[in-house]
Motif scaffolding. Structure first.
Motif, PDB file in Angstrom:
ATOM      1  N   THR A 194       0.855  -1.187   0.000  1.00  0.00           N
ATOM      2  CA  THR A 194       0.000   0.000   0.000  1.00  0.00           C
ATOM      3  C   THR A 194       0.891   1.236   0.000  1.00  0.00           C
ATOM      4  O   THR A 194       1.808   1.349   0.800  1.00  0.00           O
ATOM      5  N   ARG A 195       0.625   2.150  -0.939  1.00  0.00           N
ATOM      6  CA  ARG A 195       1.476   3.339  -1.099  1.00  0.00           C
ATOM      7  C   ARG A 195       0.770   4.574  -0.545  1.00  0.00           C
ATOM      8  O   ARG A 195      -0.412   4.765  -0.748  1.00  0.00           O
ATOM      9  N   GLU A 247       1.115   8.740  -0.553  1.00  0.00           N
ATOM     10  CA  GLU A 247       1.744   9.823  -1.308  1.00  0.00           C
ATOM     11  C   GLU A 247       1.103  11.154  -0.944  1.00  0.00           C
ATOM     12  O   GLU A 247      -0.118  11.248  -0.868  1.00  0.00           O
ATOM     13  N   SER A 263       6.616   9.906  -0.933  1.00  0.00           N
ATOM     14  CA  SER A 263       5.909   8.698  -1.336  1.00  0.00           C
ATOM     15  C   SER A 263       6.633   7.501  -0.730  1.00  0.00           C
ATOM     16  O   SER A 263       7.859   7.403  -0.820  1.00  0.00           O
ATOM     17  N   PHE A 264       5.880   6.598  -0.104  1.00  0.00           N
ATOM     18  CA  PHE A 264       6.471   5.384   0.428  1.00  0.00           C
ATOM     19  C   PHE A 264       5.384   4.347   0.636  1.00  0.00           C
ATOM     20  O   PHE A 264       4.201   4.661   0.712  1.00  0.00           O
ATOM     21  N   THR A 265       5.808   3.088   0.705  1.00  0.00           N
ATOM     22  CA  THR A 265       4.875   1.994   0.935  1.00  0.00           C
ATOM     23  C   THR A 265       4.761   1.718   2.435  1.00  0.00           C
ATOM     24  O   THR A 265       5.591   2.172   3.223  1.00  0.00           O
TER      25      THR A 265
END
Length: 87
Positions: free
Chosen positions: A41-42, A44, A49-51
């Motif tokens: 799941t990202r 942003e 932005s990161f999972t």
């Protein structure tokens, strides 16, 4: 440093993603079933932005499990991202 709008957007995304977990949660794996795309799941907002997996890995020393509610978890995530200069 991220602006307040970016933090607010991330806070909203984290809350939406993690509020469905079965609280209290005792470790990051307890959160995975609540995530729409699992560990991938990202999140942003603004220039960040990161999972979920990246969050868990980079903030493992800051997160203070167990968490009894989504608000406390999300607060720690935002503080941790700030402390790690990820915002």
């Amino acid at each position: 440093m991220a602006d307040e709008e970016t933090k607010a957007e991330l806070r909203e995304q984290f809350t939406e993603a993690f509020e469905g977990a079965d609280y209290p949660v005792s470790n990051p794996m307890d959160l995975v079933p609540a995530l729409p795309d699992g560990p991938g799941t990202r999140f942003e907002a603004g220039d960040v932005s990161f999972t979920a997996m990246e969050l868990s890995t980079k903030l493992s020393d800051i997160q203070d499990f167990p968490y009894d509610d989504v608000e406390t978890l999300v607060d720690d995530l935002i503080v941790g991202l700030d402390e790690k200069d990820m915002l």
